[in-house]
Design a protein around this motif. Structure first.
Motif, short mmCIF file in Angstrom:
data_model
loop_
_atom_site.label_atom_id
_atom_site.label_comp_id
_atom_site.label_asym_id
_atom_site.label_seq_id
_atom_site.Cartn_x
_atom_site.Cartn_y
_atom_site.Cartn_z
N UNK A 103 9.88 -10.70 -6.15
CA UNK A 103 9.78 -9.37 -5.51
C UNK A 103 8.56 -8.60 -5.98
N UNK A 104 8.11 -8.86 -7.20
CA UNK A 104 7.07 -8.00 -7.80
C UNK A 104 5.80 -7.90 -6.96
N UNK A 105 5.22 -9.00 -6.43
CA UNK A 105 3.99 -8.85 -5.65
C UNK A 105 4.16 -7.95 -4.42
N UNK A 106 5.34 -7.93 -3.85
CA UNK A 106 5.58 -7.09 -2.67
C UNK A 106 5.61 -5.62 -3.07
N UNK A 107 6.27 -5.31 -4.20
CA UNK A 107 6.25 -3.93 -4.69
C UNK A 107 4.82 -3.50 -5.02
N UNK A 108 4.06 -4.36 -5.67
CA UNK A 108 2.70 -4.01 -6.07
C UNK A 108 1.80 -3.80 -4.85
N UNK A 109 1.99 -4.63 -3.83
CA UNK A 109 1.21 -4.46 -2.60
C UNK A 109 1.55 -3.13 -1.92
N UNK A 110 2.84 -2.80 -1.87
CA UNK A 110 3.26 -1.53 -1.28
C UNK A 110 2.67 -0.36 -2.06
N UNK A 111 2.71 -0.46 -3.37
CA UNK A 111 2.14 0.61 -4.21
C UNK A 111 0.65 0.77 -3.93
N UNK A 112 -0.06 -0.33 -3.84
CA UNK A 112 -1.51 -0.27 -3.56
C UNK A 112 -1.78 0.42 -2.23
N UNK A 113 -1.01 0.07 -1.21
CA UNK A 113 -1.20 0.67 0.11
C UNK A 113 -0.99 2.18 0.08
N UNK A 114 0.11 2.61 -0.52
CA UNK A 114 0.43 4.04 -0.53
C UNK A 114 -0.58 4.82 -1.36
N UNK A 118 -3.66 3.99 -1.93
CA UNK A 118 -4.94 3.95 -1.22
C UNK A 118 -4.98 4.98 -0.10
N UNK A 119 -3.88 5.12 0.64
CA UNK A 119 -3.87 5.99 1.81
C UNK A 119 -3.45 7.42 1.50
N UNK A 120 -2.67 7.63 0.45
CA UNK A 120 -2.12 8.96 0.19
C UNK A 120 -2.61 9.58 -1.10
N UNK A 121 -3.26 8.79 -1.95
CA UNK A 121 -3.65 9.29 -3.25
C UNK A 121 -2.55 9.06 -4.27
N UNK A 122 -2.89 9.16 -5.57
CA UNK A 122 -1.94 8.76 -6.62
C UNK A 122 -0.80 9.74 -6.86
N UNK A 123 -0.87 10.96 -6.31
CA UNK A 123 0.11 11.99 -6.65
C UNK A 123 0.98 12.42 -5.48
N UNK A 124 1.11 11.58 -4.47
CA UNK A 124 1.92 11.90 -3.30
C UNK A 124 3.38 11.54 -3.56
N UNK A 125 4.30 12.31 -2.95
CA UNK A 125 5.73 12.04 -3.18
C UNK A 125 6.15 10.66 -2.67
N UNK A 126 5.50 10.16 -1.63
CA UNK A 126 5.83 8.81 -1.16
C UNK A 126 5.39 7.76 -2.17
N UNK A 127 4.31 8.03 -2.88
CA UNK A 127 3.89 7.13 -3.97
C UNK A 127 4.95 7.15 -5.07
N UNK A 128 5.50 8.33 -5.36
CA UNK A 128 6.54 8.43 -6.39
C UNK A 128 7.74 7.56 -6.03
N UNK A 129 8.09 7.51 -4.74
CA UNK A 129 9.23 6.67 -4.33
C UNK A 129 8.96 5.20 -4.59
N UNK A 130 7.73 4.77 -4.30
CA UNK A 130 7.36 3.37 -4.58
C UNK A 130 7.35 3.10 -6.07
#
Length: 291
Positions: free
Chosen positions: A153-164, A166-178
């Protein structure tokens, strides 16, 4: 042929009226007639045949006949694969839908195969919203864990984190969920240092984004408490459990997280020989409306 095509459209229109009127049994009967007509009238891969298959599958799903829904969705998927050139957007939607349904049915390995197909197709879809891919990756990771293949599962979580990020910045609430999901994964894998770091980041983001007592802050406090509890740092764990439970106590409709945090904190109190406090905490939680 044109007459049959017109009849098919008449049936589809009637079907939509029945669905709007919440008459699923009659809608299914009309949908079956439309599907039989579509199979006689339209070539394999035709959008109208796929629509008929999708519609009857959705109706089966609405009435809880999930295996029948799956069979029709699989047939629709096979029809989509007949298209030349390949319709990657349709393949993405079809595989994503089947992944969700298989996961719901508990067919986790089959769901994973469809998730991987959906991800491959998504990479070929121009201008696909990043959140669609991020949600897909996160759901795939969750299914790997359900299937007992947690390390995959880890590579999928890491890919999702990278996407969010990249597109939202490191301090967005959606990034916090990931970050929260990845940290829970690390906690389950006993990778506590990584879990602590990510939960602290998620908590910081949420504290900056939401008012005190917000459910997402409570979730992060409780999940970070679990990390400290698991490492034997009971003092820090207790402070965070108390803060999380206090937040849930202020919410008239606590989520399942509330019961989990109460149980965890009660377990910690008992491990410290404070049985009466644990019993009082649990009794108070039982009396809470909606708990």
């Amino acid at each position: 042929m044109k007459g049959e095509q017109r009849l098919w459209q008449v049936l589809i229109d009637k079907l939509e009226m029945l669905r709007a009127a919440r008459q699923p049994t009659e809608a299914l009967r009309v949908a079956q007639s439309a599907l039989e007509l579509a199979k006689r009238s339209f070539p394999r891969g035709d959008a109208r045949l796929v629509e008929s298959l999708d519609t009857i599958a959705a109706l089966h799903e609405e009435v809880g006949e999930l295996e029948k829904a799956k069979a029709s969705y699989v047939e629709a998927d096979a029809a989509i694969e007949q298209r030349s050139p390949p319709d990657q957007a349709a393949l993405f939607r079809s595989a994503r839908r089947l992944a969700r349904l298989c996961d719901q049915l508990g067919a986790h390995d089959e769901a994973i195969a469809f998730f991987e197909r959906a991800i491959a197709a998504a990479n070929q879809v121009p201008a696909l919203p990043f959140a669609d891919m991020g949600t897909l990756l996160n759901n795939a990771a969750l299914t790997f864990r359900k299937a007992g293949r947690a390390k995959a599962a880890e590579p999928y979580y890491l890919h999702a984190r990278q996407l969010y990020e990249q597109h939202l910045g490191p301090d967005h609430v959606d990034v916090a969920a990931i970050l929260n999901n990845l940290a829970v994964f690390y906690t389950n894998e006993r990778r506590f240092t990584e879990a602590e770091h990510l939960h602290q980041r998620a908590l910081t983001i949420r504290e900056k984004s939401f008012p005190p007592g917000h459910a997402e802050i409570a979730q992060s406090q409780g999940n970070l408490a679990v990390v400290y509890h698991s490492r034997g740092d009971y003092e820090r764990a207790a402070v965070l459990y108390q803060a999380s439970i206090a937040s849930w106590d202020g919410n008239p409709q606590p989520s399942a997280d509330y019961g989990i945090m109460v149980a965890n904190y009660a377990d910690l109190l008992r491990s410290l020989g404070r049985q009466s406090e644990a019993a009082i905490l649990e009794e108070r939680a039982r009396r809470k409306p909606g708990a």
